[in-house]
Write an enzyme that holds these catalytic residues in place. Structure first.
Site, PDB file in Angstrom:
ATOM      1  CG  ASP A  96      -1.990  -0.942   1.227  1.00 37.81           C
ATOM      2  OD1 ASP A  96      -2.323  -1.415   0.123  1.00 37.81           O
ATOM      3  OD2 ASP A  96      -2.530  -1.242   2.309  1.00 37.81           O
ATOM      4  CE1 TYR A  99       3.873  -6.333   4.348  1.00 36.54           C
ATOM      5  CE2 TYR A  99       3.165  -8.619   4.422  1.00 36.54           C
ATOM      6  CZ  TYR A  99       3.325  -7.429   3.734  1.00 36.54           C
ATOM      7  OH  TYR A  99       2.923  -7.341   2.425  1.00 36.54           O
TER       8      TYR A  99
END
Lengths: 247, 247
Positions: free
Chosen positions: B51, B109
């Protein structure tokens, strides 16, 4: 009441600490925020004059105020007015005659060198990039020559207004954390550009332009021309200022 | 020859990975650099669509080229043309049918939360700031509910085009390094905004808006409305993509 503020800042977009006409400085930016919070323009005294581009993790400075704000409330109020690249992290009371530069017992600086094969997009602003692998053990051994009381006249750029060039280095290490190499030095005081010249000289040793064995003689010569280049500002960070906490 | 590039980027000034008309994206910026180096416009395939604002430490992508450049020479050539907030750190050969998304076995992540009392000038772009002290042990215990194979439909924003919402989380930890709190998660795949909703839900637990004991039921409900808010993008970093290194 005299208050001491601890500042953290990204020095990239500042022309150093000290107010200069027409440029953005840490001192003036802080004075603006203090005026916005207290309604009064106060002069702020810093623990040192950091150069343009140098960062700080715990820079200390003082100002006098009648404001009743203290501690985290004062920090939060100032940080509301400060730009994103600067923040006050602590605010404590000091005696009325406390001076953050004259009463500093010493300081610790760290100089960061990103030693990965390729440049680092995030550390680009906070570390010098050297892609040739550095022999950290050899540089650490060489850096031991800096420890002790020496005349650092050869490790000082012109333009300094200090009295005397003898300083005592109490700690000087070169360490590696993955691809990041850290040069850490503590001393009772630092001359103008002293840390950056210490680092530049070690990098000249790493490149074979100077011999580690000659470092004591280079120091003793007090000759700026014999020391190495001044390493770039952006790798340097003022990490800590030491005070006698009884003061 | 199909080459895999590993990218590191500061996502702050990118509108995410995927090419979109009129905005700066990682994919298009990289394709421009590849064209500048090889003279040929090549399509680049990414391991995921990160994103806007999300960072990457080791994003993987592939492209096909006849260029003879390899390894660090190719990285250096590309980095010469890439902007400062992005760098190629590795370039390796892959089989002609290798696909960086379909063949990824999993990803890791990390979501950073700066938990100091005051905001941090440098971490401001890389970590969410929460000044109220987080109980890391309690959050770590709560995060254990994410581990295992679950239908993460409730932890997925609308707009995703994936098939199926079942994913297997193999590791999920909350740790503290000084004032920095790290949420680390590894899974075989991630839904749209999944990590940010996992973090937002833990922060709702930290704030008492949700109970840790209810997390298994919230997951099982597969109801987006029961999970927490989507945490901001800038704390998130794609740290690693896992492949079968025999492929």
């Amino acid at each position: 009441m005299r208050l001491q503020l601890t500042l953290r800042y990204d020095g990239t977009a500042f022309h150093g600490w000290q107010v200069q006409p027409g440029v953005r400085t840490v001192q003036e930016t802080l004075q603006d925020a203090i005026e916005a919070v207290t309604g009064v323009r106060s002069g702020v005294i810093g623990c040192s004059r950091t150069d343009a581009g140098v960062h700080a993790d715990r820079f200390c400075c003082t100002f006098d105020t009648d404001s009743p704000l203290r501690g985290n409330k004062l920090c939060s109020a100032l940080n509301f007015h400060l730009p994103e690249d600067m923040a006050v992290t602590e605010a404590i009371e000091r005696p009325a005659d406390f001076h953050p530069r004259y009463q500093a017992l010493g300081k610790r600086y760290v100089y960061r060198i990103w030693n990965g094969a390729q440049r680092h997009p995030i550390y680009a602003r906070y570390a010098l990039h050297r892609n040739r692998p550095l022999d950290v053990d050899a540089l650490h051994a060489a850096a031991a020559a800096y420890v002790g009381t020496h005349d650092f006249a050869g490790f000082c750029s012109a333009g300094s207004d200090v009295q005397g060039t003898v300083r005592t280095v109490t700690r000087c290490t070169v360490t590696r954390q993955g691809d990041m190499v850290l040069f850490t030095v503590e001393a009772d005081g630092f001359l103008y550009n002293m840390v950056r010249i210490m680092v530049g000289t070690l990098l000249d040793i790493a490149d074979g332009r100077l011999a580690a064995a000659d470092l004591p003689a280079i120091l003793a010569s007090a000759d700026r021309a014999r020391a190495g280049a001044t390493a770039p500002a952006h790798g340097l960070c003022l990490q800590e200022v030491f005070y006698d906490e009884r003061s």
